[in-house]
Motif scaffolding. Structure first.
Motif, PDB file in Angstrom:
ATOM      1  N   THR A  74      13.242   9.914  10.907  1.00 29.52           N
ATOM      2  CA  THR A  74      12.069  10.761  10.662  1.00 29.52           C
ATOM      3  C   THR A  74      12.160  11.439   9.300  1.00 29.52           C
ATOM      4  N   LEU A  75      13.373  11.848   8.919  1.00 23.90           N
ATOM      5  CA  LEU A  75      13.575  12.440   7.590  1.00 23.90           C
ATOM      6  C   LEU A  75      13.359  11.393   6.506  1.00 23.90           C
ATOM      7  N   LEU A  76      13.880  10.202   6.744  1.00 20.66           N
ATOM      8  CA  LEU A  76      13.632   9.094   5.816  1.00 20.66           C
ATOM      9  C   LEU A  76      12.136   8.847   5.662  1.00 20.66           C
ATOM     10  N   GLY A  77      11.403   8.930   6.766  1.00 24.38           N
ATOM     11  CA  GLY A  77       9.965   8.707   6.717  1.00 24.38           C
ATOM     12  C   GLY A  77       9.250   9.744   5.870  1.00 24.38           C
ATOM     13  N   THR A  88      15.648   9.542  -0.503  1.00 29.96           N
ATOM     14  CA  THR A  88      15.575   8.469   0.499  1.00 29.96           C
ATOM     15  C   THR A  88      16.863   7.658   0.510  1.00 29.96           C
ATOM     16  N   ASP A  89      17.392   7.339  -0.683  1.00 31.87           N
ATOM     17  CA  ASP A  89      18.660   6.611  -0.764  1.00 31.87           C
ATOM     18  C   ASP A  89      19.802   7.413  -0.145  1.00 31.87           C
ATOM     19  N   LEU A  90      19.838   8.704  -0.441  1.00 26.75           N
ATOM     20  CA  LEU A  90      20.895   9.554   0.112  1.00 26.75           C
ATOM     21  C   LEU A  90      20.796   9.629   1.636  1.00 26.75           C
ATOM     22  N   SER A  91      19.591   9.715   2.148  1.00 30.83           N
ATOM     23  CA  SER A  91      19.404   9.754   3.599  1.00 30.83           C
ATOM     24  C   SER A  91      19.781   8.422   4.238  1.00 30.83           C
ATOM     25  N   SER A  92      19.529   7.328   3.520  1.00 32.42           N
ATOM     26  CA  SER A  92      19.926   6.009   4.027  1.00 32.42           C
ATOM     27  C   SER A  92      21.442   5.926   4.152  1.00 32.42           C
ATOM     28  N   LYS A  93      22.138   6.430   3.147  1.00 34.53           N
ATOM     29  CA  LYS A  93      23.602   6.457   3.196  1.00 34.53           C
ATOM     30  C   LYS A  93      24.079   7.334   4.351  1.00 34.53           C
ATOM     31  N   GLN A  94      23.461   8.502   4.508  1.00 31.67           N
ATOM     32  CA  GLN A  94      23.855   9.409   5.581  1.00 31.67           C
ATOM     33  C   GLN A  94      23.631   8.761   6.940  1.00 31.67           C
ATOM     34  N   ALA A  95      22.571   7.978   7.062  1.00 28.99           N
ATOM     35  CA  ALA A  95      22.305   7.288   8.324  1.00 28.99           C
ATOM     36  C   ALA A  95      23.445   6.347   8.680  1.00 28.99           C
ATOM     37  N   THR A  96      23.976   5.649   7.685  1.00 22.79           N
ATOM     38  CA  THR A  96      25.088   4.732   7.953  1.00 22.79           C
ATOM     39  C   THR A  96      26.369   5.504   8.279  1.00 22.79           C
ATOM     40  N   LEU A  97      26.533   6.688   7.680  1.00 18.48           N
ATOM     41  CA  LEU A  97      27.744   7.477   7.928  1.00 18.48           C
ATOM     42  C   LEU A  97      27.784   8.039   9.342  1.00 18.48           C
ATOM     43  N   ILE A  98      26.620   8.339   9.902  1.00 22.52           N
ATOM     44  CA  ILE A  98      26.594   8.908  11.255  1.00 22.52           C
ATOM     45  C   ILE A  98      26.412   7.834  12.317  1.00 22.52           C
ATOM     46  N   GLY A  99      26.401   6.570  11.897  1.00 19.15           N
ATOM     47  CA  GLY A  99      26.365   5.471  12.849  1.00 19.15           C
ATOM     48  C   GLY A  99      25.001   5.131  13.399  1.00 19.15           C
ATOM     49  N   ALA A 100      23.947   5.437  12.676  1.00 19.11           N
ATOM     50  CA  ALA A 100      22.593   5.106  13.137  1.00 19.11           C
ATOM     51  C   ALA A 100      22.330   3.614  12.965  1.00 19.11           C
ATOM     52  N   ALA A 101      21.825   2.966  13.995  1.00 22.60           N
ATOM     53  CA  ALA A 101      21.490   1.539  13.922  1.00 22.60           C
ATOM     54  C   ALA A 101      20.345   1.333  12.930  1.00 22.60           C
ATOM     55  N   THR A 102      20.438   0.276  12.134  1.00 21.96           N
ATOM     56  CA  THR A 102      19.494   0.062  11.032  1.00 21.96           C
ATOM     57  C   THR A 102      18.050  -0.062  11.487  1.00 21.96           C
ATOM     58  N   LEU A 103      17.770  -0.976  12.387  1.00 19.72           N
ATOM     59  CA  LEU A 103      16.376  -1.278  12.739  1.00 19.72           C
ATOM     60  C   LEU A 103      15.677  -0.153  13.498  1.00 19.72           C
ATOM     61  N   PRO A 104      16.306   0.475  14.500  1.00 21.01           N
ATOM     62  CA  PRO A 104      15.656   1.636  15.124  1.00 21.01           C
ATOM     63  C   PRO A 104      15.415   2.777  14.136  1.00 21.01           C
ATOM     64  N   THR A 105      16.376   2.981  13.226  1.00 17.79           N
ATOM     65  CA  THR A 105      16.197   4.020  12.204  1.00 17.79           C
ATOM     66  C   THR A 105      14.988   3.724  11.336  1.00 17.79           C
ATOM     67  N   LEU A 106      14.855   2.466  10.930  1.00 11.40           N
ATOM     68  CA  LEU A 106      13.716   2.082  10.091  1.00 11.40           C
ATOM     69  C   LEU A 106      12.406   2.147  10.865  1.00 11.40           C
ATOM     70  N   ALA A 107      12.461   1.828  12.167  1.00  5.94           N
ATOM     71  CA  ALA A 107      11.243   1.929  12.980  1.00  5.94           C
ATOM     72  C   ALA A 107      10.741   3.372  13.009  1.00  5.94           C
ATOM     73  N   LEU A 108      11.662   4.329  13.159  1.00  7.36           N
ATOM     74  CA  LEU A 108      11.269   5.738  13.145  1.00  7.36           C
ATOM     75  C   LEU A 108      10.828   6.166  11.746  1.00  7.36           C
ATOM     76  N   MET A 109      11.484   5.634  10.745  1.00 10.74           N
ATOM     77  CA  MET A 109      11.104   5.952   9.365  1.00 10.74           C
ATOM     78  C   MET A 109       9.659   5.520   9.093  1.00 10.74           C
ATOM     79  N   TYR A 110       9.359   4.269   9.391  1.00  7.79           N
ATOM     80  CA  TYR A 110       8.015   3.758   9.113  1.00  7.79           C
ATOM     81  C   TYR A 110       6.988   4.324  10.076  1.00  7.79           C
ATOM     82  N   GLY A 111       7.410   4.629  11.304  1.00  7.33           N
ATOM     83  CA  GLY A 111       6.497   5.260  12.238  1.00  7.33           C
ATOM     84  C   GLY A 111       6.093   6.649  11.763  1.00  7.33           C
ATOM     85  N   THR A 112       7.073   7.410  11.260  1.00  5.02           N
ATOM     86  CA  THR A 112       6.780   8.737  10.718  1.00  5.02           C
ATOM     87  C   THR A 112       5.844   8.632   9.519  1.00  5.02           C
ATOM     88  N   GLY A 113       6.132   7.684   8.620  1.00  3.45           N
ATOM     89  CA  GLY A 113       5.273   7.485   7.462  1.00  3.45           C
ATOM     90  C   GLY A 113       3.862   7.083   7.857  1.00  3.45           C
TER      91      GLY A 113
END
Length: 328
Positions: free
Chosen positions: A64-67, A157-182
């Motif tokens: 959602t923050l990425l979005g 956005t790049d920094l948040s993408s890196k943070q997502a990988t550091l906390i173990g967020a799965a790529t595709l669900p994270t992107l689904a929420l990102m684009y859904g928020t947008g």
């Protein structure tokens, strides 16, 4: 391996930049277009997540923050392409690594060595040369402020993408929420714009009816004629509500946006594993090389001519980006 993912991501984002610039010159609704871009990303990410079975855990809510960051950066970039020089806006879209390097040092202790610091100075010098080129002044920034906003929020956005990988967020669900928020944000912007259009139309009609009173034709018929005549003036940017002008239909705009969105979501899908495996600043720099495609398009497709100072600034900044990648 991270470099290949980042390079492929840069190619996708470069194609997106070219499509954005081309589309920005068409008579369509910007918010509806970007709604299509993000709706496409949402659908693709959801389907891919379902097929691959990636987990929807709590960390994916960072999407959602990425979005939010992506909403601001894409809106600013599109606005910049519509009002400024493609080459200048494209140059700013190539500089989020500057933001990333600085914030990565503060957040995760990633440091620049001497060579990287020198390149950072070169990049800033290139931007200053562009800023003070002959055809860019305080009265004619040609989209520079929109480019600066784009740079900042693409960096976030790049920094948040890196943070997502550091906390173990799965790529595709994270992107689904990102684009859904947008999608929700651009839908809200579009609906607000439609409401403003309705008020503008009502105001124009009220003024036309007042002016039509006492004419030989009936007031209603005369007002209709005046409203129709007012729309072309607005289309040329001379009236208070350019959105009233005729242009692409909503359906055509939305479908085209969904097509453009394919390049956007593919770029992000490729960027996430690159951030997971590589150093944040390096990945961001490689992805920023998408600017090369847009610059080539500006020079050879749009036939833009650069002043010597502007050309020198563009070249210096590009060399800085390349050397930063090689020296790291």
């Amino acid at each position: 391996m991270w470099f290949l993912f980042a390079a492929a991501s840069a190619l996708c984002f470069g194609l997106r930049g070219i499509l954005y610039q081309w589309t920005s010159q068409r008579p369509l609704n910007r918010n509806l277009l970007l709604l299509g871009v993000y709706a496409s990303g949402t659908l693709i990410a959801l389907v891919a997540a379902a097929v691959t079975g990636q987990a929807w855990t709590k960390p994916v809510w960072i999407g959602t923050l990425l979005g939010l960051f992506s909403f601001i950066s894409n809106a600013a970039m599109y606005k910049g392409y519509s009002v400024g020089k493609a080459s200048l806006v494209a140059m700013f879209t190539g500089l989020p690594p500057v933001v990333v390097v600085l914030f990565a040092y503060v957040l995760w202790g990633e440091k620049l060595n001497t060579a990287q610091l020198a390149v950072f100075v070169v990049i800033v010098a290139g931007i200053l040369m562009i800023r003070y080129s002959n055809d860019i002044s305080l009265k004619n920034l040609q989209g520079a402020h929109w480019g600066a906003i784009t740079m900042l929020f693409f960096g976030l956005t790049d920094l948040s993408s890196k943070q997502a990988t550091l906390i173990g967020a799965a790529t595709l669900p994270t992107l689904a929420l990102m684009y859904g928020t947008g999608s929700l944000l651009f839908a809200a912007a579009w609906l607000l714009e439609r409401k403003q259009e309705a008020f503008a139309r009502a105001a124009i009609r009220a003024g036309c009816e007042e002016a039509a009173a006492g004419t030989e034709a009936g007031p209603a018929e005369a007002a209709d004629s005046m409203v129709r005549e007012a729309a072309p003036a607005n289309a040329a940017g001379r009236g208070p509500a350019p959105a009233l002008a005729r242009g692409w239909s909503p359906g055509r705009t939305l479908v085209w946006g969904m097509f453009v969105g394919i390049t956007n979501v593919c770029g992000m899908i490729l960027a996430m594993p690159a951030f997971a495996a590589g150093v944040t600043g390096l990945v961001s720099v490689v992805i920023a090389m998408n600017v090369v495609l847009v610059l080539f398009y500006a020079r050879f497709g749009l036939k833009e001519k650069f002043s010597r100072l502007e050309s020198g600034g563009l070249l210096l900044a590009l060399i800085g980006i390349i050397v930063l990648r090689l020296a790291a």
